[in-house]
Motif scaffolding. Sequence first.
Motif, PDB file in Angstrom:
ATOM      1  N   GLY A   1      -7.412  -4.712   2.736  1.00  0.00           N
ATOM      2  CA  GLY A   1      -6.787  -4.923   4.047  1.00  0.00           C
ATOM      3  C   GLY A   1      -7.423  -4.075   5.122  1.00  0.00           C
ATOM      4  N   THR A   2      -6.580  -3.393   5.911  1.00  0.00           N
ATOM      5  CA  THR A   2      -7.079  -2.582   7.024  1.00  0.00           C
ATOM      6  C   THR A   2      -7.501  -1.187   6.568  1.00  0.00           C
ATOM      7  N   GLY A   3      -7.440  -0.944   5.256  1.00  0.00           N
ATOM      8  CA  GLY A   3      -7.944   0.327   4.718  1.00  0.00           C
ATOM      9  C   GLY A   3      -6.981   1.497   4.856  1.00  0.00           C
ATOM     10  N   LEU A   4      -5.679   1.227   4.808  1.00  0.00           N
ATOM     11  CA  LEU A   4      -4.716   2.326   4.966  1.00  0.00           C
ATOM     12  C   LEU A   4      -4.774   3.342   3.824  1.00  0.00           C
ATOM     13  N   ASN A   5      -5.323   2.937   2.672  1.00  0.00           N
ATOM     14  CA  ASN A   5      -5.431   3.896   1.553  1.00  0.00           C
ATOM     15  C   ASN A   5      -6.676   4.772   1.655  1.00  0.00           C
TER      16      ASN A   5
ATOM     17  N   ARG B   1       9.394   3.509  -9.630  1.00  0.00           N
ATOM     18  CA  ARG B   1       9.947   2.831  -8.457  1.00  0.00           C
ATOM     19  C   ARG B   1       9.671   3.708  -7.247  1.00  0.00           C
ATOM     20  N   VAL B   2       9.198   3.094  -6.176  1.00  0.00           N
ATOM     21  CA  VAL B   2       8.795   3.883  -5.006  1.00  0.00           C
ATOM     22  C   VAL B   2       9.271   3.216  -3.713  1.00  0.00           C
ATOM     23  N   ASN B   3       9.069   3.946  -2.607  1.00  0.00           N
ATOM     24  CA  ASN B   3       9.378   3.487  -1.248  1.00  0.00           C
ATOM     25  C   ASN B   3      10.885   3.349  -1.019  1.00  0.00           C
ATOM     26  N   LEU B   4      11.198   2.770   0.117  1.00  0.00           N
ATOM     27  CA  LEU B   4      12.576   2.636   0.580  1.00  0.00           C
ATOM     28  C   LEU B   4      13.481   2.018  -0.490  1.00  0.00           C
ATOM     29  N   LEU B   5      14.587   2.661  -0.789  1.00  0.00           N
ATOM     30  CA  LEU B   5      15.580   2.194  -1.770  1.00  0.00           C
ATOM     31  C   LEU B   5      14.960   1.923  -3.146  1.00  0.00           C
ATOM     32  N   ASN B   6      13.840   2.573  -3.405  1.00  0.00           N
ATOM     33  CA  ASN B   6      13.110   2.357  -4.670  1.00  0.00           C
ATOM     34  C   ASN B   6      12.840   0.869  -4.915  1.00  0.00           C
ATOM     35  N   GLY B   7      12.567   0.149  -3.840  1.00  0.00           N
ATOM     36  CA  GLY B   7      12.452  -1.310  -3.923  1.00  0.00           C
ATOM     37  C   GLY B   7      11.080  -1.840  -4.313  1.00  0.00           C
ATOM     38  N   TRP B   8      10.090  -0.931  -4.513  1.00  0.00           N
ATOM     39  CA  TRP B   8       8.745  -1.372  -4.869  1.00  0.00           C
ATOM     40  C   TRP B   8       8.377  -0.776  -6.224  1.00  0.00           C
ATOM     41  N   ARG B   9       7.590  -1.505  -6.990  1.00  0.00           N
ATOM     42  CA  ARG B   9       7.235  -0.987  -8.305  1.00  0.00           C
ATOM     43  C   ARG B   9       5.753  -0.618  -8.379  1.00  0.00           C
TER      44      ARG B   9
ATOM     45  N   VAL C   1      -3.751 -13.183  12.093  1.00  0.00           N
ATOM     46  CA  VAL C   1      -2.756 -12.943  13.148  1.00  0.00           C
ATOM     47  C   VAL C   1      -2.190 -11.527  13.036  1.00  0.00           C
ATOM     48  N   MET C   2      -1.955 -11.094  11.787  1.00  0.00           N
ATOM     49  CA  MET C   2      -1.270  -9.826  11.562  1.00  0.00           C
ATOM     50  C   MET C   2      -2.169  -8.601  11.738  1.00  0.00           C
ATOM     51  N   SER C   3      -3.494  -8.786  11.621  1.00  0.00           N
ATOM     52  CA  SER C   3      -4.391  -7.620  11.554  1.00  0.00           C
ATOM     53  C   SER C   3      -4.227  -6.617  12.713  1.00  0.00           C
ATOM     54  N   PRO C   4      -4.050  -7.078  13.971  1.00  0.00           N
ATOM     55  CA  PRO C   4      -3.958  -6.072  15.039  1.00  0.00           C
ATOM     56  C   PRO C   4      -2.698  -5.210  14.941  1.00  0.00           C
ATOM     57  N   MET C   5      -1.618  -5.743  14.332  1.00  0.00           N
ATOM     58  CA  MET C   5      -0.359  -4.964  14.306  1.00  0.00           C
ATOM     59  C   MET C   5       0.000  -4.473  12.904  1.00  0.00           C
ATOM     60  N   TYR C   6      -0.886  -4.738  11.918  1.00  0.00           N
ATOM     61  CA  TYR C   6      -0.569  -4.426  10.528  1.00  0.00           C
ATOM     62  C   TYR C   6      -0.263  -2.927  10.339  1.00  0.00           C
ATOM     63  N   ASP C   7      -1.123  -2.073  10.869  1.00  0.00           N
ATOM     64  CA  ASP C   7      -0.938  -0.625  10.650  1.00  0.00           C
ATOM     65  C   ASP C   7       0.359  -0.142  11.290  1.00  0.00           C
ATOM     66  N   LEU C   8       0.652  -0.675  12.464  1.00  0.00           N
ATOM     67  CA  LEU C   8       1.870  -0.293  13.178  1.00  0.00           C
ATOM     68  C   LEU C   8       3.106  -0.643  12.346  1.00  0.00           C
ATOM     69  N   LEU C   9       3.058  -1.816  11.716  1.00  0.00           N
ATOM     70  CA  LEU C   9       4.219  -2.297  10.948  1.00  0.00           C
ATOM     71  C   LEU C   9       4.310  -1.666   9.566  1.00  0.00           C
ATOM     72  N   PHE C  10       3.152  -1.472   8.903  1.00  0.00           N
ATOM     73  CA  PHE C  10       3.194  -1.168   7.464  1.00  0.00           C
ATOM     74  C   PHE C  10       2.608   0.178   7.050  1.00  0.00           C
ATOM     75  N   ASP C  11       2.214   0.991   8.017  1.00  0.00           N
ATOM     76  CA  ASP C  11       1.646   2.289   7.620  1.00  0.00           C
ATOM     77  C   ASP C  11       2.744   3.215   7.109  1.00  0.00           C
ATOM     78  N   LYS C  12       3.637   3.635   7.996  1.00  0.00           N
ATOM     79  CA  LYS C  12       4.644   4.663   7.657  1.00  0.00           C
ATOM     80  C   LYS C  12       5.545   4.216   6.502  1.00  0.00           C
TER      81      LYS C  12
END
Length: 207
Positions: A53-57, A192-200, A15-26
């Motif tokens: 996934g969609t190959g964003l890396n 710690r990375v990303n918004l508010l250093n919320g990802w490890r 379900v998510m694949s068509p909108m994944y890049d839009l939601l999770f790229d930036k």
Amino acid sequence: MRALEYKQIKRAYAVMSPMYDLLFDKIFHPGRVAAVQLLGVKPNDLMLEVGIGTGLNLPLYPIDCRLVGIDLSHQMLKKAREKVREYGMNNVTLKVMDASKLEFPDEHFDHVLATYVISAVPEPVQVLREIKRVCKKKGHIVILNHFKSENPVIGAFEELMAPLCSQLGFKTDLKLMPLLKEAGLTTEQLHRVNLLNGWRLVRCIND
Ligand SMILES: C[S@@+](CC[C@H](N)C(=O)[O-])C[C@H]1O[C@@H](n2cnc3c(N)ncnc32)[C@H](O)[C@@H]1O
């Protein structure tokens, strides 16, 4: 129970694949850049990206490495294939595969990457054990993910959200250190990375 979880994950990412890049790229991009850098890829290295996934890396890898990307979801991989074609990458192989049963020999890859995946798989410990098995000794295993917060209030909220989020294809209540310990991995670097250093972002050296 596990079979149901696999079914839910496949459905969620279909379900998510068509909108994944839009939601999770930036939003997740800074972590991706740091994760690929931490891999320390050298020319001609053979890399594995688990749950690609969609190959964003894809555009972040050096062009002179060889990359194998696997994912459970046909629909997510279809998007990754489009990128491989678009970027003209002939150093990339993509396969539908379950990360908890990697179809590769022991010590096959120089380094292994998993970004935003460990909380999305039904069997995170088994996936980490498989990653460890297929990675060469002294190879780098880089994991980027959100893990359960050590802050008691945020942690309690994440526990509360866990049942809903599992329907959406990810866990919010995974604890980093017990997970690594159970999989037999030791942390060499932790950032710690990303918004508010919320990802490890973790690098383990396979020993
Ligand atoms: C949140 S997405 C992350 C995708 C990509 N790594 C990224 O950085 O954008 C999680 C991915 O894990 C994949 N996945 C979940 N369980 C898996 C499994 N057991 N084996 C392989 N891939 C799996 C999903 O299909 C999905 O593409």
